[in-house]
Design a protein around this motif. Structure first.
Motif, PDB file in Angstrom:
ATOM      1  N   UNK A 116       0.805  -1.212   0.000  1.00 31.44           N
ATOM      2  CA  UNK A 116       0.000   0.000   0.000  1.00 31.44           C
ATOM      3  C   UNK A 116       0.836   1.258   0.000  1.00 31.44           C
ATOM      4  N   UNK A 117       2.059   1.163  -0.536  1.00 30.43           N
ATOM      5  CA  UNK A 117       2.967   2.304  -0.593  1.00 30.43           C
ATOM      6  C   UNK A 117       3.449   2.502  -2.027  1.00 30.43           C
ATOM      7  N   UNK A 118       3.421   3.716  -2.483  1.00 35.19           N
ATOM      8  CA  UNK A 118       3.872   4.018  -3.841  1.00 35.19           C
ATOM      9  C   UNK A 118       4.858   5.185  -3.811  1.00 35.19           C
ATOM     10  N   UNK A 119       6.011   4.960  -4.417  1.00 35.22           N
ATOM     11  CA  UNK A 119       7.023   6.011  -4.552  1.00 35.22           C
ATOM     12  C   UNK A 119       6.964   6.525  -5.987  1.00 35.22           C
ATOM     13  N   UNK A 120       6.626   7.781  -6.138  1.00 34.84           N
ATOM     14  CA  UNK A 120       6.379   8.363  -7.458  1.00 34.84           C
ATOM     15  C   UNK A 120       7.639   9.074  -7.933  1.00 34.84           C
ATOM     16  N   UNK A 121       8.128   8.646  -9.091  1.00 27.46           N
ATOM     17  CA  UNK A 121       9.309   9.266  -9.688  1.00 27.46           C
ATOM     18  C   UNK A 121       9.098   9.538 -11.161  1.00 27.46           C
TER      19      UNK A 121
END
Length: 402
Positions: A80-85
């Motif tokens: 449930x974690x998203x790192x946006x790059x």
């Protein structure tokens, strides 16, 4: 002689009066002894009890499972974690989301300018031009092949000319397929990787069409924001971190001696200092395959549902994991427990107007209820509300008696 009689009468009256005073004093002393209370007791009339809001419950055994207590902390679930790059270098032009905002999957968080968009769009247009030329060449090859077949059918052309025309047509058609693949590759790079439209319509502004949109990969709250307009970014940086707080983990630490009691699927009740009266139900989802070499504890992952959104990542928490069969225990509300002289006590009603402070030995806590291991028995009338007033009265009486 008459004077002597008067003196005797006076002495008899005085003696009788003294005896009467002594008798009354004895009666008062006996009455005082009869009403004397212990130093651990408080006497309140029914009206005083009603005014103080005293409430009493009868202690009764309740079945509770054997539990194992483990400290830990609340964390974001990996799922449930998203790192946006980003996939290319550029400069942030516009930012639409702020720290703490709730965003939905696909929502545009920011827009970025990058020279790669111009290069990719130029390559796309070049590949489309090459495809047009290849298609024209294939059409001409088809005309030549059809002409060669007609001439050969009327004996005006040779078979070798027909074969040569057929080969030229096959080569032209293969070139068309290659150019189609190249066009599709450039289109996917523009729309799939960079996120811009390959063929922007007239309604799209030129500036918006060339800015790369940065979208949310999942629905959740923005927990980290590292960009503002003008920030130069590259593929190594996290621009945003999004977390779904509806599903969290607790990473609990279990002593080596208690590992044998744990199984995946066991129910756990999690409590935090922020919400001491609330319990959050979870399940043991994973037992670490190794121990911490320094602390000699095993990490246990407990999956939690957080619909109330009370839990937050990095909260300190305590888990009680059900590891054994149920046992009969006495439970009282935590508000019934008072401390006197560094000892835990509860107040028990021993008569209609008398209350006694009893030292108790406490066990675990379940949803705001505390296990009483020693000090009271089933059937005792325990004060569950207003015990602080009784404590104050007891301390006041103790001070006055000194």
């Amino acid at each position: 002689m008459k004077h002597h009689g008067v003196i005797c009468l006076t002495m008899m009256i005085t003696f009788a009066s003294a005896c009467d005073r002594i008798g009354k004093a004895d009666i008062q002393q006996e009455g005082a002894v009869g009403t004397k209370k212990s130093s651990t007791e408080i006497v309140l009339t029914p009206s005083e009890q009603a005014e103080a809001g005293i409430q009493v419950e009868i202690a009764a055994p309740t079945d509770q499972p054997e539990t194992l207590e483990a400290p830990g902390r609340i964390t974001l679930a990996d799922t449930g974690t998203w790192r946006i790059g980003v996939l290319t270098n550029g400069r942030i032009e516009k930012v639409y989301a702020n720290l703490g905002d709730f965003v939905r999957e696909g929502q545009i968080l920011a827009r970025m300018h990058s020279h790669d968009v111009h290069d990719a769009r130029a390559a796309y247009q070049t590949s489309r031009s090459d495809l047009t030329r290849a298609q024209a060449a294939a059409s001409l090859a088809k005309i030549n092949y059809d002409r060669a077949q007609r001439l050969y059918s009327i004996k005006a052309g040779s078979l070798s000319e027909v074969e040569r025309a057929r080969q030229e047509l096959a080569n032209a058609e293969a070139a068309v397929r290659d150019e189609q693949i190249e066009v599709e590759k450039e289109r996917i790079h523009l729309e799939g990787n960079l996120g811009v439209t390959a063929d922007p319509g007239p309604e799209a502004g030129e500036e918006e069409a060339d800015l790369i949109p940065i979208r949310a990969a999942g629905s959740g709250y923005i927990l980290t924001k590292n960009v503002t307009p003008g920030t130069v970014v590259d593929p190594t940086k996290d621009l945003f971190v999004i977390g779904d707080l509806r599903r969290l983990w607790m990473m609990a630490s279990v002593n080596e001696a208690n590992i044998r009691k744990l199984r995946v699927g066991q129910v756990a009740m999690v409590q935090t200092k922020a919400f001491p009266s609330d319990s959050f139900t979870g399940k043991v989802a994973n037992l670490s395959p190794e121990l911490d070499p320094v602390t000699r504890v095993m990490r246990v992952r407990i999956e939690l549902s957080n619909p109330s959104m009370k839990l937050r990542p990095e909260m300190l928490a305590n888990a009680r994991i059900a590891v054994g069969p149920s046992r009969s225990v006495l439970l009282v509300p935590s508000g019934a427990i008072q401390q006197i002289n560094d000892s835990d006590v509860v107040f028990v009603r021993i008569s209609e107007q008398r209350f006694e402070a009893r030292p108790v030995h406490l066990g675990e806590m379940f949803n705001g209820l505390v296990v009483l291991l020693e000090g009271v028995k089933s059937g005792d009338a325990i004060v569950t509300r207003g015990s602080f007033l009784l404590k104050s009265q007891l301390l006041k009486s103790s001070i006055e008696s000194q």
